[in-house]
Structure formats: structure tokens, C-alpha cells
Design an enzyme around this catalytic site. Structure first.
Site, PDB file in Angstrom:
ATOM      1  CE  LYS A   1     -51.373  14.436 -31.757  1.00  0.00           C
ATOM      2  NZ  LYS A   1     -50.436  14.958 -30.778  1.00  0.00           N
TER       3      LYS A   1
ATOM      4  N   GLY B   1     -49.209   4.689 -29.386  1.00  0.00           N
ATOM      5  CA  GLY B   1     -49.660   5.368 -28.168  1.00  0.00           C
ATOM      6  C   GLY B   1     -50.440   4.417 -27.295  1.00  0.00           C
ATOM      7  CB  SER B   2     -52.731   5.010 -24.480  1.00  0.00           C
ATOM      8  OG  SER B   2     -53.837   5.677 -25.045  1.00  0.00           O
ATOM      9  CG  ASN B   3     -55.463  -0.995 -25.595  1.00  0.00           C
ATOM     10  OD1 ASN B   3     -56.672  -0.893 -25.592  1.00  0.00           O
ATOM     11  ND2 ASN B   3     -54.809  -2.038 -26.093  1.00  0.00           N
TER      12      ASN B   3
ATOM     13  N   GLY C   1     -55.688   4.397 -29.140  1.00  0.00           N
ATOM     14  CA  GLY C   1     -55.592   3.597 -30.366  1.00  0.00           C
ATOM     15  C   GLY C   1     -56.945   3.039 -30.792  1.00  0.00           C
TER      16      GLY C   1
ATOM     17  CD  GLU D   1     -46.178  -0.382 -30.074  1.00  0.00           C
ATOM     18  OE1 GLU D   1     -46.805  -0.880 -29.110  1.00  0.00           O
ATOM     19  OE2 GLU D   1     -45.274   0.446 -29.959  1.00  0.00           O
TER      20      GLU D   1
ATOM     21  CB  CYS E   1     -43.986  -0.129 -26.345  1.00  0.00           C
ATOM     22  SG  CYS E   1     -44.452   1.513 -26.818  1.00  0.00           S
TER      23      CYS E   1
ATOM     24  CD  GLU F   1     -48.101   0.035 -21.789  1.00  0.00           C
ATOM     25  OE1 GLU F   1     -49.064   0.719 -22.171  1.00  0.00           O
ATOM     26  OE2 GLU F   1     -47.140  -0.257 -22.527  1.00  0.00           O
TER      27      GLU F   1
END
Ligand code: SIN
Length: 499
Positions: free
Chosen positions: A178, A231-233, A236, A253, A287, A388
Site C-alpha cells: 500500500k 509513517g507517523s508515530n 504506527g 519506522e 525522517c 517532529e
């Protein structure tokens, strides 16, 4: 410059080696001029079912193809990517906005990954080891996990995809991918290359759609045994929670809050170059981008002065124009997030030394541009020093000594990349030991990962797995321990050891 035919402007899912249309599509915008230029499928869960069925069937045969033969296809994929490098790079700039020089670098990373992982087809090393009993043989082997799910972001739509897809493939898995719908072209182009290289149908399947529908449908599929996510925290954590419930292996990650440390003995010009490249390259949308500079008090003034001078020379605009060094932000939501942090920084008492505003570029008025930005007088507890931003924004934090620099570096929830500029060899070795990040640079900025080394980080950056490098194989393989007893009698481990 590259032009797309009408047919190329309407993307399709790639399932079981075929291009599959869907009922619903959405528009994709070029971040450089804000104009729509593509349509991408907004698939429903049924497309995921189809892809999983294709991948499940294909995996049985693919796993039985000897790994060196699987690798032959990867070599072909690498060769075709090499042939199409300029086309891929221009399309990447078109959909992502990064300047063409960086796009070429990213495509090269994908090519490198193809050849590197093709080499693994003749390794995929396990271990042989002595058995504790006579006439007994012991070894461990890597086996494919089965069908794996890959969720990739828009900021490195080809490199990150290859960090995950190629190790999965060479190890005998089949893949459901995806990609981000912000940058769907790279997946479509790679799928074409897979077909051209003769990859058997169903080995890699591309399904476009939203995280809420397609991401969720992927996680819920029982047949998918591994999810590899970048992707984002926030997302994730959700992915990990869902996968945990199903005892599914998950590799995450989720970004960083990366710092460059500049000590009083640093080569300041070199540090300035490294900061500029790692903070403002890719418009700070890596990142690993440098978003904090931790500077020794003795060189703070000179560093600020030199940074301000050099920042003036950064040309900003359409990434396809080679004179530009900084391209656009991915979209309006990305810009809004950066703008929000400008307010937060100022309210927290940080001093805005440069930048801080959205930028209008002549003839690209609808593009998403932001000025390279430098905050100073930042303290470690401020949100701009902790969260971030994902844009060309640097926060400068002053410290008194080396120990404080390391402590400030480590006092964030992320642990992806870090860097130190110093001439002192003792500090170099202490820093690489004590910096709590998965990647450490010495006398270089925080970006520039090479594909044969592990990519990932500690704390909120990940969950202990790594992309790329030989370590990526651990995500996509199961270890099997095999014992062969050729004594012709029952030998009990730990019991019959005197025999
Ligand atoms: C990234 O930050 O996602 C890309 C890797 C790098 O350039 O360090």
C-alpha cells in the site's frame, strides 16, 4: 521535461500481474504548482481480498523457486530501473516535489537495493553449529514468512519501498504493497518494471487507498503475517496495537527529532554545510532530517552568523529546475503543520532568526513552499525541540559542554539519527557509544543512509526492527532450527551426552 499520456494519468491497482480499475478515484496534486495531474484508485476492502488471494496462491510456488533464481529477477529489475533512471527521477520530482538531484539520488538508492538484495539470493545465510550429541547435525535456516504487507510513505516513495519489498521478495515471500496516495506514481512505475522483468504474477501486488480502509483491511487479513510500516508515530502505534492483537509481526519506522551537535573544536564551515544539507534538503521532509542543532556556547555566535549567511543562498522553487536547492512541501496539510509550529515556537519564547513564513514563488503561486527557518534560544523542554515538524525548520540549543550535548540529544522521545562535529577522537568514540539513536554520523549531517546498513532507530522511532541492510531479512524470514540425527538410535538431548 517528462509528459504523461492521458492513460498514464489514471493509475490502477496491480493485482495478480494485471492492472485493475476501481469504482472510486481521487486526485493527486503536484506540490510544485498545486495542480492536479493524476488520478489514483481509492480502493475498498474487496481489492485487498483479491490481492491477498493472489499473493497467497503465488507464494506457494515463489517460495520453491531457488533463491538464486529469485535473485536473477531482482538483477533484471535493477537493470531496468537503471535504464529508466531519468524517467523515474523526473516523475518522482513531479509527484513528491524534491529537487531533481535528490530524486536521482533516491532512484539510485532503489537500484542499489535491487542489486544488493539480488546478492542475498546466493547468501541468505543460516548457521551450522555442532550438536551436543554424537552423529547428529544441527543448523538454522531462514524461511519465508508467507504473505507480507508493506505500507510506505510519500517522502521516499521509491527508496523505502525497495528497502522493504526487495528483501521480502528474495526471501521467498509475496507482497501486498500500500503506497502513499500522495505519491502513487513510483509504485505504478515499479509494478511496470516488475512485469517487464518477468516477476511471476501475484508476487508483488499494489493496492492504493486510504489508511483507514486499505491499511486497516491489510492489517485485518489473517493471511498477512508481517506488516512493515513507515509513517507517523501516531499511526504506527495503532498499527502495532492491531497487529499485537493478532500476534502479527510488525516492523515500524516512525520518524525522528534528529540533532547535529557542533562542539567548540568543530570545523565550522563543514558543520554549516552539513546542517544546511540535512535540515533544508528535501525541505526537511526526511525522517532523518536535522531539526535541532546543539551547539557549544563558545561557537554559538559564529555558527548562527554563518548559518544565516548561507541560508540566504538557498534557492527555493520547482524541483525540476536545476537551479533550485529546496523544493516544495508535500501539500497544504504539511504546510499547515509547519505554520502551527511557527506559532508554537514563538509562544514558547524561541527567537525566530530567519524564515518562518509560507513563500509564494512566481509562476507557482499555488505551490506549497516554506522558507528555510532558524529558531534560536530554544530550550530542550520546548515543543519545537521535542516534536517532529517535518519541514525546513531548525531549532538551535546552546550547551556548556560535551556531556550536556549528549544529554540534550538523548532527551527526546525519538532515536533515529544524530551527528557530531568535532576533531577530538576521544569524543568521537564516546559519542558513537552514548548517542541513543540507530544512526550516528561523525563530521557529517544527519541524512544520507546507505542501503547496505541497517536503517531504523531507538525509543519512539521504532520497535526494534530495521529496514535495509542484511538486517531487513530478519523482518521477512522465520528462523528454523533443524536437527539431523544419523546415529540410528534414540539420543536424548541434555541426557544422553556421555554416550
Ligand atoms: C529518510 O530519512 O527517510 C531517508 C534516509 C536518509 O537520507 O538518511
Amino acid at each position: 521535461m517528462i509528459t504523461l499520456s492521458n492513460e498514464e494519468k489514471v493509475l490502477k491497482n496491480f493485482i495478480n500481474g494485471e492492472w485493475m480499475d476501481v469504482a472510486e478515484r481521487e486526485n493527486v496534486y503536484n506540490p510544485a504548482d498545486g495542480k492536479e495531474f493524476l488520478e489514483v484508485p481509492n480502493s475498498d476492502a474487496a481489492a485487498m481480498d483479491q490481492a491477498v488471494e493472489a499473493a497467497r496462491i503465488a507464494q506457494k510456488d515463489w517460495a520453491l523457486v531457488p533463491a538464486p533464481q529469485r535473485a536473477e529477477i531482482l538483477y533484471k529489475i535493477g537493470a531496468i530501473m537503471k535504464k529508466k533512471k531519468e524517467r523515474l527521477s523526473q516523475l518522482l520530482t513531479l509527484e513528491n516535489g524534491k529537487v531533481i538531484e535528490e530524486a536521482r539520488g533516491e532512484v539510485q538508492e532503489g537500484i542499489d537495493m535491487a542489486f544488493y538484495m539480488a546478492g542475498e539470493g546466493r547468501r541468505l545465510f543460516g548457521q551450522t553449529t555442532p550438536a551436543e550429541l554424537k552423529d547428529k547435525f544441527a543448523m538454522s535456516q531462514r524461511h519465508p514468512v508467507g504473505v507480507v504487507g508493506i505500507i510506505t510513505p510519500w517522502n521516499f516513495p521509491i527508496a523505502i519501498a525497495t528497502w522493504k519489498t526487495f528483501p521480502a521478495m528474495v526471501a521467498g515471500n509475496t507482497v501486498i504493497w500500500k503506497p502513499s496516495s500522495e505519491t502513487p506514481m513510483m509504485a505504478s512505475e515499479l509494478a511496470k518494471i516488475f512485469k517487464e522483468a518477468g516477476l511471476p504474477k501475484g508476487v508483488v501486488n499494489v493496492v492504493y487507498g486510504s489508511g483507514a480502509t486499505i491499511g486497516q483491511a491489510m492489517i485485518e487479513q489473517e493471511a498477512i503475517r508481517v506488516i512493515s510500516f513507515t509513517g507517523s508515530n501516531e499511526t504506527g502505534r495503532k498499527v502495532a496495537t492491531e497487529c499485537g492483537k493478532q500476534l502479527k509481526k510488525v516492523s515500524l519506522e516512525m520518524g525522528g527529532k534528529n540533532a547535529v551537535i557542533v562542539m567548540e573544536d568543530a570545523d565550522i564551515d563543514l558543520a554549516v554545510e552539513g546542517i544546511l544539507w540535512s535540515a533544508f534538503g528535501t525541505s526537511g521532509q526526511r525522517c532523518t532530517a536535522c531539526s535541532r542543532v546543539i551547539v557549544h556556547k563558545d561557537v554559538r555566535e559564529i555558527l548562527e552568523k554563518r548559518l544565516l549567511e548561507e541560508m540566504k543562498g538557498l534557492t527555493i522553487g520547482d524541483g525540476l529546475d536545476t537551479k533550485n536547492k529546496v523544493g516544495p512541501i508535500i501539500n497544504q496539510a504539511g504546510l499547515d503543520k509547519i505554520l502551527k509550529y511557527m506559532e508554537i515556537g514563538k509562544e514558547e519564547g524561541a527567537k525566530l532568526l530567519a524564515g518562518g513564513k509560507q513563500l509564494t514563488v512566481k509562476n507557482y503561486e499555488k505551490g506549497f513552499y516554506f522558507e528555510p527557518t532558524l529558531f534560536t534560544d530554544v530550550t530542550i523542554d520546548m515543543r519545537i525541540a521535542q516534536e517532529e515538524v517535518f519541514g525546513p525548520v531548525v531549532s538551535l540549543i546552546e550547551v556548556n559542554d560535551f556531556e550536556e550535548a549528549i544529554a540534550v540529544n538523548n532527551k527526546v522521545k525519538y532515536g533515529l539519527s544524530s551527528s557530531i562535529y568535532t576533531q577530538n577522537v576521544n569524543r568521537v568514540f564516546k559519542a558513537q557509544r552514548d548517542l541513543d539513536t540507530g544512526i550516528v554520523y561523525v563530521n557529517a549531517g544527519t541524512t544520507g543512509a546507505e542501503i547496505h546498513l541497517p536503517f531504523g532507530g531507538t525509543k519512539g522511532t521504532g520497535n526494534g526492527h530495521r529496514d535495509s541492510g542484511v538486517q531487513a531479512l530478519d523482518v521477512f524470514t522465520e528462523w528454523k532450527a533443524v536437527y539431523v540425527d544419523y546415529s540410528g538410535k534414540l539420543q536424548r538431548a541434555q541426557i544422553d551426552t556421555d554416550a
